[in-house]
Design an enzyme around this catalytic site. Structure first.
Site: not given
Length: 913
Positions: A165, A175
């Site tokens: 994160e 991602d």
């Protein structure tokens, strides 16, 4: 703002009203995370006041970031680690020798810990509202994720998740997996699993266990009940942005390990660049070097701070310049509004004023009741002084003197910059409600949305004599407690007020509490205001035109249902012509994005008329991700140099499905299971982010001030055309038979407004060619492609064979047998100004001669079946015709003959085969 004595004449309310939200202990440090000597300082983790007190939460946060620090240090090749971290403890938790907050607040946290407000799901995620390489807004963890050790089986250790994160938040990478597109066809026409790197191994699993790949496909569809499970033991060391949970994964994908073919958000948003390439381009890496030696970095240091009683001092200008443009009156109205409605219970409030010198009007009073609020209102200045000179520093010094009486020494410096405070600009426009809107935005910053006031309406107009201002404001089901209607005017006598509730009940001027000195009238609705449309009419009974204004605020109706909220902000608070300002509005209900809202920004310059600009959540132009609840737009209609104020109005029509069904954006991957020693070991099913469908009978309305920004370098006179079309960021390519179909959102003539003049589409068999030398890639004929209005979905189909038959230079090291093309596009306006080159889309072209993939084999089987059916049908018809000719003279019962021909000579169907 810097402190200057003897300020010159004030032309607007830019420096007229100063609201200082002070704690007397102020660190002389900038806000935000800073990288110094390879260590990050100033990371702020904030726990929401709604979270139940649990000391294990604090210790688990410490363990997570400590593990993350060493993992990050190794992953960045000894480049960065976490040094100093602050954890903000809610004021609702019991005191436990925590330090007092200084400039920390929940709203400024880099990491927030809060529930989903009753919904399921524990996905850690990062809110990213800007493009590749740009910082995000915050990282979000649920308390359950931090406390439930069972979740580490699916997500991996918390420290690894934190690094995943952090890369989203700090470096703007995305991602590398894709739950919506788990499979793709590569350049050799093979079916592959979306992953990075491609070296991560696994097997297909069907309903009954392990199965060969071909059993998981029906034509081009992935068979239901099949999934791809990864081996628990891997040799691959990358990538953290794909599957941080694997023990072997200790690196980010670089140029040699990055899978450019995978249909993931990293490839789309960063034009197929690897994560490591983006990270090494960041400011962090440009200004630091790897640490020498083999020693590990020091353990992180944690500071626990807790918010106490808030201290506020109003510092108000009373110089003679305040007579102009009703400045004092508007200041009185906004200050009264703040004291009576906005400032939270138990806050300590003081008041100071200044002209050529400062004066303390009220020492600190704690607000515990409405009487305390009224007492403070009585200390507001009633008149201006005869002095025109203003000494802002004198006022600030008196303000600090007030707060020092409670907690000791305070330091005077550039407070807004140091404390991360809000900055507002209020133009000299009598019918503008900007000052009240600004005061409405100032809250305690605790993150407790159930206690904060929510602004539902802000309306102001110049109304002619004996004319009226009429409008309706929606009170939806999620709000209604402590609802207040505030009416302000200019003349000595109030307008005639009529207010209708949804049931038709009328409220008149006599029902309002009136302050004739400040020319305000206030109506508080007892209990919970009825949901629906409240209609108000203000009749100007004065003999001349005057500005009439209405403000409506409310609080959440229940602690069980989060109200819809809007937060307006800009990417930066200053720009230089011709660089645009990007305006954002974060529209949410809890943490769920609200879709299909009508979001309008109003931008007011120092001089000139306000500009209205509609914001969109369409994943194009200034908007990075579609349907993430962040509505965006470029603003570049600069009238003059100077300050501009921003306000955003959000409305939504009645609807059943206003919320997104999931939280879009960047999430840590949850792994359904692993293969260990040939055995399937499945994790607990991932909790879906469910929500109940609730009919929104009345829709809703929200208002939010977005502060201000400044612009320099605006030319006088007509502006030259210096605004190109905006970059296309959502180009997609799909192969359909022998053609490739491209789709994208149309940009504008100027950024995202108007209509572009033409498109330039280029393609290449080489990714490197189109990345590094777009101008020399193969040009696609677009003569028949006419750009549509901005925001329209464009579709264009072409045959790549017309362009790829000829030789093309292929860089050394690229795979020669790849049958893949890469496509990019840019738009041009009428003056030949060109947009930046779009994201790079890719498509597989041809079937490799040495491979027989499942998709091709299924196609051939189907084609063979259809051909066989056709031949059988023809043969059957020939037999029937011959049989009929030979027996033409025979007497056969017609009915029997029909029966025979139907039973023996019908064409076989698919069911027969």
């Amino acid at each position: 703002m810097t402190c200057r004595d003897k300020a010159g004449p004030v032309c607007s309310l830019t420096f007229v009203t100063l609201l200082l939200v002070l704690n007397p202990e102020v660190l002389l440090l900038g806000t935000g995370v800073q990288l110094q000597d390879n260590g990050y300082d100033g990371l702020l983790v904030a726990i929401n006041p709604q979270v139940t007190e649990d000391q294990n939460l604090i210790s688990n946060i410490k363990e997570m970031i400590t593990e993350a620090s060493f993992y990050l240090f190794n992953a960045t090749k000894r480049r960065v680690f976490f040094r100093n971290i602050k954890i903000l403890i809610p004021a609702t938790w019991k005191a436990n020798n925590y330090s007092k907050v200084k400039q920390e607040s929940y709203e400024k946290a880099n990491v927030i810990v809060t529930d989903w407000y009753g919904t399921h799901g524990d996905d850690p995620y990062t809110l990213q509202y800007r493009g590749c390489g740009k910082e995000g807004k915050y990282i979000h963890f649920t308390p359950n994720f931090l406390l439930n050790d069972n979740l580490t089986a699916g997500y991996g250790s918390r420290g690894r998740v934190f690094v995943h994160e952090w890369a989203h938040l700090r470096w703007g990478v995305f991602d590398e997996y894709n739950n919506d597109k788990p499979l793709y066809i590569n350049g050799r026409n093979e079916i592959k699993v979306t992953r990075c790197s491609s070296d991560i191994a696994g097997v297909f699993v069907c309903e009954k266990g392990l199965c060969p790949q071909e059993n998981c496909f029906i034509s081009k569809l992935f068979k239901e009940g099949c999934t791809f499970i990864y081996n628990s033991t891997q040799k691959a060391t990358a990538s953290i942005m794909f599957m941080q949970s694997l023990s072997s994964v200790v690196e980010f994908c670089n140029a040699s390990t990055h899978n450019q073919e995978a249909p993931n958000l990293q490839n789309q948003m960063c034009s197929l660049r690897s994560v490591w390439d983006v990270i090494t381009d960041s400011a962090d890496f440009n200004h630091s070097f790897p640490m020498n030696g083999t020693e590990l970095p020091p353990l992180p240091t944690f500071f626990l701070v807790q918010a106490g009683d808030k201290v506020v001092c109003l510092v108000l200008d009373v110089s003679s310049k305040m007579v102009e443009a009703d400045r004092l009156l508007r200041l009185q109205q906004a200050a009264e509004f703040y004291l009576m409605q906005i400032v939270e219970i138990h806050t300590f409030v003081g008041i100071a004023s200044f002209n050529s010198k400062g004066e303390i009007r009220a020492q600190l009073h704690q607000i515990n009741s409405d009487d305390d609020r009224k007492l403070l209102v009585s200390y507001l200045p009633a008149t201006v002084s005869t002095e025109a000179e203003t000494s802002i520093c004198s006022g600030l010094k008196k303000g600090f003197e007030v707060v020092e009486k409670l907690n000791g020494k305070a330091y005077l410096t550039s407070q807004s910059c140091i404390s991360g405070g809000l900055k507002f600009f209020v133009p000299d426009n009598p019918n503008s409600n900007s000052l009240i809107d600004a005061f409405s935005r100032i809250s305690s910053g605790t993150g407790d949305v159930f206690q904060q006031r929510i602004q539902l309406e802000s309306m102001g107009e110049n109304v002619k004599s004996h004319h009226q201002l009429k409008n309706a404001v929606t009170v939806d089901n999620s709000v209604g407690n402590d609802t207040v209607f505030l009416v302000t005017w200019q003349t000595s006598d109030p307008p005639e007020i009529v207010l209708f509730d949804p049931n038709g009940r009328k409220y008149y001027t006599s029902d309002f509490i009136t302050n004739l000195a400040f020319r305000t009238a206030r109506l508080w609705i007892p209990g919970t205001a009825k949901p629906g449309h409240w209609t108000y009419m203000l009749n100007n009974t004065h003999h001349s035109l005057q500005a009439l204004k209405v403000t409506v605020t409310s609080r959440a109706s229940s602690s069980a249902v989060s109200p819809a909220t809007v937060e307006a902000f800009v990417e930066r608070d200053s720009t230089h012509f011709p660089n645009p300002v990007m305006i954002y509005a974060n529209v949410r209900k809890g943490f769920y994005p609200i879709l299909n809202a009508t979001v309008t920004a109003t931008i007011e310059p120092e001089t000139g008329d306000p500009v209205k600009l509609k914001l969109f959540d369409d994943g194009a132009g200034a908007d990075v991700i579609k349907n993430d609840g962040i509505y965006s737009r470029y603003f570049f209609s600069f009238a003059v140099n100077g300050s501009y104020s921003l306000k955003v109005h959000v409305s939504h029509s009645p609807s059943i499905s206003t919320l997104a069904h999931s939280i879009p954006g960047s999430h840590a991957m949850y792994v359904p299971g692993y293969i260990a020693n040939g055995n399937i070991q499945m994790n607990a099913p991932r909790k879906l982010l469910g929500r109940s469908e609730e009919e929104q009978k009345w829709g809703f309305s929200r208002i939010s001030s977005g502060g201000s920004f400044s612009v320099l370098g605006v030319p006088t006179g007509p502006h030259p055309d210096v605004f190109p079309p905006c970059k296309i960021i959502d180009l997609e390519a799909v192969k359909v038979e022998e053609e490739v179909t491209l789709s994208w959102t149309a940009p504008g003539e100027d950024f995202d407004q108007g209509r572009a003049t033409s498109y330039e589409i280029r393609m290449s068999k080489s990714l490197q060619n189109i990345q590094d030398d777009f101008n020399n890639a193969i040009l696609v004929n677009t003569s028949k492609l006419n750009p549509q209005q901005t925001g329209t979905r464009e579709i264009f189909t072409f045959s790549p064979k017309l362009f790829t038959n000829g030789p093309e230079h292929q860089p050394a090291g690229e795979i020669q047998e790849s049958h893949r093309i890469y496509v990019a596009i840019r738009a041009m306006d009428r003056n030949s100004l060109k947009s930046a080159v779009s994201n790079i889309a890719q498509a597989s072209l041809f079937i490799h001669p040495n491979s027989a993939p499942i998709l091709a084999r299924n196609h051939l089987i189907l084609k063979g079946v259809l051909t066989a059916m056709g031949l059988i049908g023809i043969i059957c018809l020939i037999i029937v015709a011959t049989h009929c000719t030979l027996n033409k003279k025979k007497r056969v019962d017609k009915k029997e003959w029909n029966k025979i021909s139907m039973n023996k000579c019908r064409v076989p169907s698919l069911l027969d085969m």
